[in-house]
Design an enzyme around this catalytic site. Structure first.
Site, short mmCIF file in Angstrom:
data_model
loop_
_atom_site.label_atom_id
_atom_site.label_comp_id
_atom_site.label_asym_id
_atom_site.label_seq_id
_atom_site.Cartn_x
_atom_site.Cartn_y
_atom_site.Cartn_z
N ASP A 168 1.12 -1.42 -0.16
CA ASP A 168 0.03 -0.19 -0.12
C ASP A 168 0.42 1.58 -0.37
O ASP A 168 1.42 1.71 1.28
CB ASP A 168 -0.96 -0.06 0.58
CG ASP A 168 -2.21 0.81 1.28
OD1 ASP A 168 -1.77 2.18 -0.10
OD2 ASP A 168 -2.38 1.19 2.08
N ASP B 294 -2.41 5.75 -5.35
CA ASP B 294 -2.43 5.03 -3.38
C ASP B 294 -2.82 3.33 -4.30
O ASP B 294 -3.89 4.11 -4.87
CB ASP B 294 -3.57 6.12 -2.77
CG ASP B 294 -3.45 4.99 -1.46
OD1 ASP B 294 -2.93 3.95 -1.64
OD2 ASP B 294 -5.10 5.19 -0.93
#
Length: 413
Positions: A133, A302
């Site tokens: 992530d 992201d």
């Protein structure tokens, strides 16, 4: 939350104690795909989407708290603020069937929610399926001491089984919108990703795990956020301070220490990181066809976010340029399933990077209406700031470079 010295990001592969890599050595991590926003029958799962929005809001709320603690509020984007903890409230939400869907089961479907790959922790190489992530800054996995039923069926870290495990001071905790949290003690141990080994790496073997992770195939999360979120520094373990993602229906991977030229064509278009400690690039615009509908935006790239979020007024402006679009509640919009947009693109002063119709469409709201992957939400990240997740990244080869202090994109093969 972790104390400053406990936060982890790409230090995992750039630490001075890591096994060195040589340019040209392949170090990919193959990803497994799992999803939960589109059901098997092609319909859009509003409950899962609402839960995803809450999780994304609270994840970036935590990022802002980390940034404030590590660098002070002066590091925030203009207009950024720390919003209250978001909670899931389906009652009265449009469309009206949201509340009725609470009892419907979550299933693995065709539309991608996240990608996960395997890492090992400990001298005995305990294996975990991890969500990599770029919008988070911490590493956590379940512990054998986990008391939450959510940990059932997940791989769990056993500290006593690893001779390199060291218990440290401090406590890790992050809140989620369902009222529960992920929390646990802080340890260091040997962590290996794609053959790259880092010793004495901080992480949290969590003892409580939010019910929002129930049913997930992934065991935990490895944060690869921009260094300011975790105070990590590149110290020469790889000659190239770069990692890259391909996110697709098949052949997805994370590549450490460079890029995999087998997966993209042409050159990589780099854009300098700007602002407040995220993988954020500026001078962006969004086009619908040849028309620029939103301009002068900053975008946080992201990999741990499924959707694309923008300020509600700018998202409304975008959909106003898509014929037949309608607001659907909770920041979502719909359009005709017979004319799903295939001409929405992001640009940062170079090539226009188009979102395919398949990646723009989250599924059917009804027999004729489909839900768009661009959502209007104020996440507190700042004025004209967009959070750009996998619905965009699936269309490009995405590169994150410490060496150039930049994010880059290339065309997928």
């Amino acid at each position: 939350m972790f104390i400053k010295s406990s936060l982890i990001t790409l230090a995992l592969v750039l630490s001075a104690t890591s096994t060195p890599l040589v340019d040209g050595v392949d170090t990919p991590i193959a990803f497994q795909k799992r999803s939960a926003l589109t059901k098997d029958d092609g319909s859009f799962d509003y409950r899962s989407a609402a839960e995803q929005v809450v999780r994304d809001r609270n994840k970036h709320r935590q990022n802002l708290l980390n940034l404030e603690r590590n660098r002070g509020p002066e590091a925030f984007n203009d207009g950024a603020y720390i919003p209250p903890v978001a909670t899931l409230n389906l009652t009265g939400t449009s469309p009206g069937d949201l509340h009725a869907r609470q009892a419907e089961p979550l299933t693995d479907e065709a539309n991608d929610e996240y990608w996960a790959g395997t890492i090992t922790i400990g001298s005995n190489k305990q294996s975990f399926l991890i969500d990599f992530d770029t919008g988070s800054s911490d590493l956590w996995v379940p512990s054998t001491n986990c008391t939450s039923s959510t940990c059932n069926g997940k791989d769990k870290y056993n500290a006593t089984a690893s001779t390199t495990s060291v218990h440290k001071s401090g406590q890790f905790s992050i809140s989620y919108g369902d009222g529960s949290s992920v929390s646990g003690p802080v340890y260091t141990d040997t962590v290996t990703v794609a053959g790259v080994t880092a010793k004495n790496q901080y992480f949290a073997p969590v003892t409580t795990l939010s019910s929002s992770f129930a049913g997930d195939a992934r065991d935990g999360i490895l944060g690869m956020a921009y260094p300011a979120l975790s105070h990590a520094k590149a110290q020469g373990a790889v000659k190239t301070g770069v990692f890259a993602f391909k996110l697709a229906k098949s052949g997805s991977e994370l590549y450490l220490g460079g890029t995999n030229s087998k997966l993209y064509t042409g050159s990589i278009e780099y854009h300098t990181v700007v602002g407040s400690g995220f993988w954020q690039i500026g001078s962006g615009k969004i086009q619908v066809g040849a028309k620029s509908v939103v301009s002068n935006i900053r975008t946080i790239i992201d990999s741990g976010t499924t959707l694309i979020y923008g300020p509600p007024s700018q998202v409304a402006t975008l959909y106003a340029s898509i014929p037949g679009s309608k607001a659907s509640g909770n920041g979502f919009y719909t359009f005709s399933c017979t004319s799903v947009p295939n001409n929405v693109a992001f640009s940062w002063g170079g090539k226009s990077w188009t979102i395919s119709a398949a990646n723009m469409n989250l599924g059917r709201e009804s027999a004729t209406r489909c839900v768009g992957a661009i959502v209007g939400q104020d996440l507190g990240l700042g004025t004209n700031v967009w959070l750009v997740g996998d619905s965009f990244m699936k269309n490009v080869y995405s590169v994150f470079s410490f060496d150039q202090n930049a994010v880059g994109f290339a065309s997928l093969k």
